[in-house]
Design an enzyme around this catalytic site. Structure first.
Site, PDB file in Angstrom:
ATOM      1  N   TYR A 232       9.952 -10.606   2.900  1.00 41.02           N
ATOM      2  CA  TYR A 232      11.033  -9.665   2.637  1.00 41.02           C
ATOM      3  C   TYR A 232      11.385  -8.721   3.776  1.00 41.02           C
ATOM      4  O   TYR A 232      12.332  -7.967   3.695  1.00 41.02           O
ATOM      5  CB  TYR A 232      10.782  -8.870   1.367  1.00 41.02           C
ATOM      6  CG  TYR A 232       9.421  -8.185   1.282  1.00 41.02           C
ATOM      7  CD1 TYR A 232       9.069  -7.176   2.167  1.00 41.02           C
ATOM      8  CD2 TYR A 232       8.502  -8.552   0.303  1.00 41.02           C
ATOM      9  CE1 TYR A 232       7.841  -6.552   2.086  1.00 41.02           C
ATOM     10  CE2 TYR A 232       7.267  -7.929   0.215  1.00 41.02           C
ATOM     11  CZ  TYR A 232       6.946  -6.932   1.111  1.00 41.02           C
ATOM     12  OH  TYR A 232       5.729  -6.334   1.027  1.00 41.02           O
ATOM     13  N   CYS A 417     -26.517  -1.811 -37.298  1.00 40.70           N
ATOM     14  CA  CYS A 417     -27.929  -1.761 -37.691  1.00 40.70           C
ATOM     15  C   CYS A 417     -28.174  -0.942 -38.947  1.00 40.70           C
ATOM     16  O   CYS A 417     -29.295  -0.898 -39.445  1.00 40.70           O
ATOM     17  CB  CYS A 417     -28.787  -1.233 -36.547  1.00 40.70           C
ATOM     18  SG  CYS A 417     -28.584   0.525 -36.259  1.00 40.70           S
TER      19      CYS A 417
HETATM   20  S1  IVH Z   1       9.582  -3.265   1.876  1.00 42.96           S
HETATM   21  C1  IVH Z   1       9.598  -0.278   5.133  1.00 42.96           C
HETATM   22  N1  IVH Z   1      10.023  -4.952  -0.072  1.00 42.96           N
HETATM   23  O1  IVH Z   1       5.481  -2.310  -1.859  1.00 42.96           O
HETATM   24  C2  IVH Z   1       9.600  -1.222   3.996  1.00 42.96           C
HETATM   25  N2  IVH Z   1       7.932  -3.837  -0.035  1.00 42.96           N
HETATM   26  O2  IVH Z   1       5.294   0.688  -1.748  1.00 42.96           O
HETATM   27  C3  IVH Z   1       8.259  -1.645   3.600  1.00 42.96           C
HETATM   28  N3  IVH Z   1       6.403  -4.495  -1.827  1.00 42.96           N
HETATM   29  O3  IVH Z   1       3.553  -1.944   1.044  1.00 42.96           O
HETATM   30  C4  IVH Z   1       8.116  -2.478   2.415  1.00 42.96           C
HETATM   31  N4  IVH Z   1       7.736  -5.956  -2.782  1.00 42.96           N
HETATM   32  O4  IVH Z   1       3.316  -4.110  -0.298  1.00 42.96           O
HETATM   33  C5  IVH Z   1       9.159  -4.083   0.463  1.00 42.96           C
HETATM   34  N5  IVH Z   1      10.545  -6.501  -1.717  1.00 42.96           N
HETATM   35  C6  IVH Z   1       9.698  -5.644  -1.172  1.00 42.96           C
HETATM   36  C7  IVH Z   1       8.398  -5.426  -1.730  1.00 42.96           C
HETATM   37  C8  IVH Z   1       7.561  -4.505  -1.123  1.00 42.96           C
HETATM   38  C9  IVH Z   1       6.547  -5.383  -2.815  1.00 42.96           C
HETATM   39  C10 IVH Z   1       5.200  -3.656  -1.607  1.00 42.96           C
HETATM   40  C11 IVH Z   1       4.657  -3.697  -0.204  1.00 42.96           C
HETATM   41  C12 IVH Z   1       4.684  -2.291   0.296  1.00 42.96           C
HETATM   42  C13 IVH Z   1       4.747  -1.504  -0.968  1.00 42.96           C
HETATM   43  C14 IVH Z   1       5.462  -0.200  -0.703  1.00 42.96           C
END
Ligand code: IVH
Length: 693
Positions: A232, A417
């Protein structure tokens, strides 16, 4: 423990073997099972003793000596990977109003009245990774770590089929693709089923299972576990060939990365809200856990203008889902009897799917709780599952109360018991007075005895203990240590005279698993004082208190002598032990069956004297610390043990006496309370920096 100067060569040889085995086992527990049982201090002192013995007897250095393994590789296990481009986290919001505020903030910052387009992405509840490609080849994989430095998981990531190993021509020379590794619900259930059948502890949720599977020193283990991923975002790239998040997803797909099919562009707050409601609705049917939605400003030029706050981007936010709830009926209420005799009411529910997990029981805590919520058998109730906690009953739907609803009469005798169950003044719980003659208490005591923080005997799962108890194989902790002898020779139990146990011929067992079990048991014949005290299962005595007692008394004999003599006054001198707790501890040692249990046990195991290695000059010495939320860099138990060894006090709840609250991910009410009281809140990273300073 004998002075090294006094060891004979033979004794030294035996000890080197023991230390090598102990440390190898500890490494496996720590790195492969994410389930440490030695504190850092215990580990270090073993390592030191090993080195000192080897210095005196260099001819005895073993091929598998812990000293031969690279220090760093043992301690941190994985190599370190600095992130050229930090892996950030996201700010959280919990309502559509807050999302609106976020969008308004973005517009204000950009000084525009135009609508901003957002990419809305399901927030996958897994573990983030970064995969680096050079000239189209996968060369380096890393975990997030503290955001600045991660762990090298290249070999582990290679085992995940969904991650492309090579990319088509035309990709940037350097390209770091980031995303989330997760375990699908179905794979999570399958692995847990397998674990439970083998007497191992199940993973609490798919996220823990994914983390435990990815962070394996032996990538072969990762390979056996089914892991999936979604990409992502990106880290370092030599040349960016996309101008929006939507275009980036197109590139990812062209290059062969899985992207989430539910990612969706939203052009207005209304679309954001509709999308949120839709995902909430289908959330339970998805094959993986999501815990919210991430909104990202789609246009990268705008993202760049918005930039970053300290640890989070200004152009993205996470909109978290509330805890998952569902409506079901209480079929019955029954009483469970715990280790200390506490009678806990449990609701049997008509099985219901709560966010993809079937829930058929919920705790009702105690009799007052049942009254307070006016919960009756046959009532329709709202149940809730939040993270890995036990399902709760939120409320009764009174409008739907059937005519045949029945009030629950809380029993005054133990259902297991028959002994009296007494509720002491100002206590919420009613307790069985049957002690170890109560099978439920005896079984729970055994389970506690072998638990992770106690003797930590792998291979003796709850179900096995229960079976062994009912078959007369195990009644008291000491029986664990005579299992091996009885397996071949029989005897010892009068009612089982001469019948050898032959555990290897039990269904689901085999020669290897029995050998492993005996090995696990024998490794615990030498046990640390805090573990021993904890394992006894004294009411109110958790790991932290056990350590305080060990620290104060130094050895078990001193402690036991004082307790038999009812020296409550001496106990309360220990900072952290109050009057009520001291009373419980002394009472434990007044019970004949407890003294007998201890005596039998001491025939089988040796309790190590406690050497106080506490660092009373550390930056947190004397401070009271509360850990809350999910810690990412260390297990909670490990963090606690480390804080204690640095001279801090670890408390379970926030009060005005708290000095620091260390806040992991998804911290709840404790963080809120800390804010109210104006207590210093530290991120995990800040805390680690503090103790390093
Ligand atoms: S973007 C700067 N996209 O959520 C952007 N994070 O609370 C960084 N996560 O550490 C993350 N799905 O482990 C992003 N579609 C998504 C996500 C995602 C899960 C998790 C990821 C991150 C945490 C942030």
């Amino acid at each position: 423990m004998k002075d090294i100067e006094e060891l004979t060569k033979h004794e030294a040889e035996i000890e080197l073997k023991r230390i090598a085995e102990e440390m190898a086992k500890s490494d496996i527990a720590y790195y492969q099972n994410d389930n440490p049982y030695l504190t850092d201090a215990e580990y270090d002192s073993l390592k030191k003793r090993n080195e000192e013995i080897e210095a005196r007897f260099p001819e005895l250095i073993r091929a598998d000596s812990p000293s031969k393994r690279v220090g760093a590789a043992i301690k941190s296990g994985f190599g370190k990977v600095p992130h050229r481009f930090p892996m950030l986290s996201l700010g959280d919001v919990f309502s559509i109003e807050e999302v609106d505020d976020f969008i308004l903030g973005v517009k204000r910052f950009l000084n525009t009245a135009n609508d901003i387009i957002f990419m809305a992405e399901p927030k996958i509840d897994g573990l983030s990774f970064s995969a680096r490609y050079e000239h189209g080849r996968f060369v380096l994989g890393a975990t997030r770590g503290d955001g600045t430095t991660g762990e090298d998981i290249t070999d582990n990531l290679r085992t995940i089929a969904q991650l492309p190993q090579t990319l088509p021509s035309g990709v940037p020379d350097v390209l770091e693709v980031r995303g989330e590794v997760y375990m699908a619900k179905e794979d999570f259930f399958a692995i847990n089923e397998k674990y439970l059948a083998a007497g191992k502890k199940a993973f609490a949720n798919p996220r823990n299972a994914a983390a435990g599977s990815l962070r394996q020193l032996d990538a072969n283990i990762t390979k056996e576990r089914k892991l999936s991923l979604f990409a992502y975002t990106w880290g370092k790239v030599s040349q960016r060939c996309w101008n929006s998040q939507a275009e980036f997803f197109e590139r990812l797909q062209e290059w062969g990365f899985p992207t989430n099919p539910l990612n969706k562009l939203c052009h207005s707050l209304k679309e954001v809200e509709e999308n949120f409601n839709h995902l909430m609705e289908i959330r339970a049917q998805l094959s993986y856990d999501i815990d919210g939605i991430v909104y990202k400003v789609n246009d990268i030029a705008l993202q760049e203008r918005l930039g970053f706050l300290t640890r989070t981007p200004r152009w993205a936010i996470a909109h978290k889902f509330p805890a998952e709830q569902a409506l079901t009926r209480i079929k019955d209420i029954r009483i469970q009897v715990g280790r200390t005799g506490a009678l806990t009411p449990v609701a049997d529910l008509e099985p219901i799917n709560v966010g993809g997990v079937i829930v058929s029981h919920a705790t009702l805590h105690n009799e007052d709780e049942i009254k307070r919520k006016d919960i009756r058998i046959n009532d329709m109730v709202v149940v809730q599952r939040a993270g890995d906690v036990i399902p709760q009953i939120v409320k009764v739907i009174l409008d739907k109360r059937p005519a045949d609803s029945q009030e629950f009469i809380f029993p005054h005798t133990c259902p297991e018991c028959g002994a009296h169950a007494i509720r002491e003044e100002d206590e919420a719980v009613r307790r069985c007075t049957g002690g170890l003659t109560c099978p439920a208490q005896a079984i729970e005591r055994l389970i506690h005895f072998v638990s992770r923080e106690g003797f930590n005997i792998e291979g003796l799962g709850d179900k096995i203990i229960e079976d062994f108890y009912h078959e007369g194989i195990l009644h008291s902790p000491a029986d664990i240590f005579t299992l091996e002898q009885r397996n071949d020779d029989g005897d010892l139990f009068s009612h089982q005279k001469n019948s050898a146990l032959h555990l290897e011929s039990r269904a689901g067992w085999g020669k290897k698993s029995v050998e492993n079990l005996f090995q696990a048991i024998n490794q615990r014949r030498l046990i640390s004082l805090p573990r021993f005290i904890y394992a006894l299962g004294i009411r109110q005595v958790g790991t932290a208190t056990a350590r305080l007692i060990a620290q104060h008394y130094g050895n078990f004999t001193n402690f036991m002598t004082d307790m038999k003599n009812k020296e409550t006054a001496k106990l309360v001198q220990i900072d952290g032990i109050g009057g009520a707790m001291a009373k419980d501890i002394v009472e434990f040692f007044q019970e004949e069956h407890n003294l007998q249990t201890i005596q039998d046990l001491l025939q089988q195991v040796r309790v190590e004297d406690f050497e106080d290695k506490t660092d009373y000059n550390s930056p947190i010495a004397g401070k009271t610390i509360v850990f809350t939320g999910t810690l990412e860099r260390m297990a909670r138990a490990e963090a606690k043990a480390q804080a204690l060894s640095l001279g801090a006090k670890v408390a379970g709840s926030v009060s005005k006496n708290t000095d620091y609250v260390v806040m992991g991910a998804d911290a709840g009410s404790k963080a809120t309370k800390a804010k109210e009281l104006g207590i210093t809140i530290l991120s995990e990273e800040e805390y680690l920096n503090l103790i390093k300073s």
